[in-house]
Design an enzyme around this catalytic site. Structure first.
Site, PDB file in Angstrom:
ATOM      1  N   GLY A 110       0.837  -1.185   0.000  1.00  0.00           N
ATOM      2  CA  GLY A 110       0.000   0.000   0.000  1.00  0.00           C
ATOM      3  C   GLY A 110       0.875   1.239   0.000  1.00  0.00           C
ATOM      4  NE  ARG A 111      -3.132   6.337   1.055  1.00  0.00           N
ATOM      5  CZ  ARG A 111      -4.225   5.661   1.410  1.00  0.00           C
ATOM      6  NH1 ARG A 111      -4.117   4.631   2.226  1.00  0.00           N
ATOM      7  NH2 ARG A 111      -5.405   6.012   0.950  1.00  0.00           N
TER       8      ARG A 111
ATOM      9  CB  ILE B  24       7.002  -0.524  10.075  1.00  0.00           C
ATOM     10  CG1 ILE B  24       6.867  -0.961   8.604  1.00  0.00           C
ATOM     11  CG2 ILE B  24       8.435  -0.164  10.407  1.00  0.00           C
ATOM     12  CD1 ILE B  24       6.989   0.153   7.605  1.00  0.00           C
TER      13      ILE B  24
ATOM     14  NE  ARG C 221      -1.864  -1.709  13.983  1.00  0.00           N
ATOM     15  CZ  ARG C 221      -1.385  -0.565  13.520  1.00  0.00           C
ATOM     16  NH1 ARG C 221      -0.076  -0.436  13.305  1.00  0.00           N
ATOM     17  NH2 ARG C 221      -2.180   0.453  13.276  1.00  0.00           N
TER      18      ARG C 221
ATOM     19  CD  GLU D 243       2.405  -1.835  20.018  1.00  0.00           C
ATOM     20  OE1 GLU D 243       1.808  -0.737  19.987  1.00  0.00           O
ATOM     21  OE2 GLU D 243       2.949  -2.332  19.024  1.00  0.00           O
TER      22      GLU D 243
ATOM     23  CG  HIS E 102       3.490   1.601  17.766  1.00  0.00           C
ATOM     24  ND1 HIS E 102       2.439   0.727  17.878  1.00  0.00           N
ATOM     25  CD2 HIS E 102       3.310   2.246  16.579  1.00  0.00           C
ATOM     26  CE1 HIS E 102       1.650   0.850  16.809  1.00  0.00           C
ATOM     27  NE2 HIS E 102       2.170   1.764  16.013  1.00  0.00           N
TER      28      HIS E 102
END
Length: 334
Positions: free
Chosen positions: A159-160, A239, A241, A270, A288
């Site tokens: 994706g982006r 980067i 999940r 987390e 994160h």
């Protein structure tokens, strides 16, 4: 009378300032996460809610917030929200894509380079005084890492953010492989990227960057079987999940040398602490912070505000996640 919004964390002031022009605003000012029971109490009379990834937005919360019409997530991901239930109730859900793409892609490269070149180990060696105690200015075998330029990078999720990682890889003269749910011929041509089934990508890549959303299909996508497919000299960067990777399998892979190292910004839970993982020298760890630049976080705050204001004005928010919700309820507070 202005609609009420509750913001579960102190987001950058530019966003709050914009929101205050259109809403009655309450912000959870404490640095700690808002306790669940407090959150359920705070949402009772609100029309809108701004949430972080750490807040679970589910049926229980919706039941506690009968006036709630929009949830603006301060994140690009939204796996913390029961989107299907929100849609059923006519509640709009928005996120903050695009504005954090470059910051997150930059950070993927930060982790990749720091892991490949053993930067954290070298920093500790220098900072602790060990270098001075050794009394040697330079040694040909100290902190040998892995070359990056001209190697093969495999990007899982195109994706982006995945594409932004690939654009940076071109500057390193890398061969670019990618895997995604659908092939992207236009992007392949633009970036010189090659599509590969996941297992083939893992076998061929020197660096694997995970940039997929968390779904039922991607949960523990990187497991023991797939880690064993990777090169012994390969480095994994996550980067995406934390739950995309089976942590116990990763620890085993790092300890037993199935792969050379890993750079992690996300974890299965987390906040997180795992003594066995955290004592390993071949892993670089961050809390994160992929989008943690002044520009990206301010951009996220502005986009949250724009989504809320558009909805208030009876317009479809610019980054609406559950687009089918418009069939259930028109945008706006009634």
């Amino acid at each position: 009378m202005m609609p009420k919004v509750f913001i579960t964390r102190a987001i950058p002031e530019n966003g709050i300032k914009l929101i205050r022009e259109h809403f009655e605003v309450e912000v959870w000012q404490e640095e700690r996460e808002i306790p669940r029971e407090v959150l359920l109490e705070k949402v009772r009379g609100v029309d809108a809610l701004v949430t972080m990834l750490s807040e679970r937005v589910d049926r229980e919360l919706f039941d506690s917030a009968p006036k709630l019409r929009i949830v603006a997530n301060y994140a690009v991901g939204y796996d913390n929200i029961d989107v299907e239930e929100a849609t059923r109730r006519g509640i709009y859900v928005t996120n903050t894509p695009d504005v954090l793409t470059d910051a997150t892609a930059d950070f993927a490269w930060t982790l990749l380079l720091a892991t490949a070149r053993r930067l954290i180990e070298a920093d500790s060696f220098t900072r602790s005084g060990e270098w001075k105690r050794k009394g040697i200015a330079w040694h040909p075998r100290w902190f040998l890492g892995y070359d990056v330029y001209g190697k093969t990078i495999g990007i899982v999720g195109f994706g982006r953010i995945g594409q932004a990682v690939a654009k940076r890889a071109k500057g390193f003269g890398m061969r670019i492989l990618y895997n995604s749910r659908t092939r992207k011929p236009g992007v392949e041509k633009e970036l010189g990227a090659e599509f590969r089934p996941l297992d083939e990508l893992l076998k061929e890549s020197d660096f694997v960057v995970l940039a997929v959303p968390l779904t039922k299909e991607t949960y523990h996508m990187i497991n023991e079987e797939r880690l064993r497919l990777m090169k012994k000299t390969a480095i994994l960067v996550n980067i995406a999940r934390g739950k995309v990777v089976d942590t116990e399998a990763l620890i085993k892979a790092l300890k037993e040398g199935w792969i050379a190292g890993a750079g992690l910004d996300v974890y299965e839970e987390e906040p997180y602490y795992n003594e066995e993982l955290f004592k390993l020298k071949n892993v670089v760890l961050a809390p994160h912070i992929g989008s943690a630049t002044f520009g990206a976080r301010a951009g996220m705050a502005e986009l949250v505000a724009r989504n809320l204001i558009a909805f208030k004005n009876g317009e479809v928010p610019p980054t609406l996640v559950n687009k089918e919700v418009v069939k259930v309820r028109k945008p706006g507070f009634d």
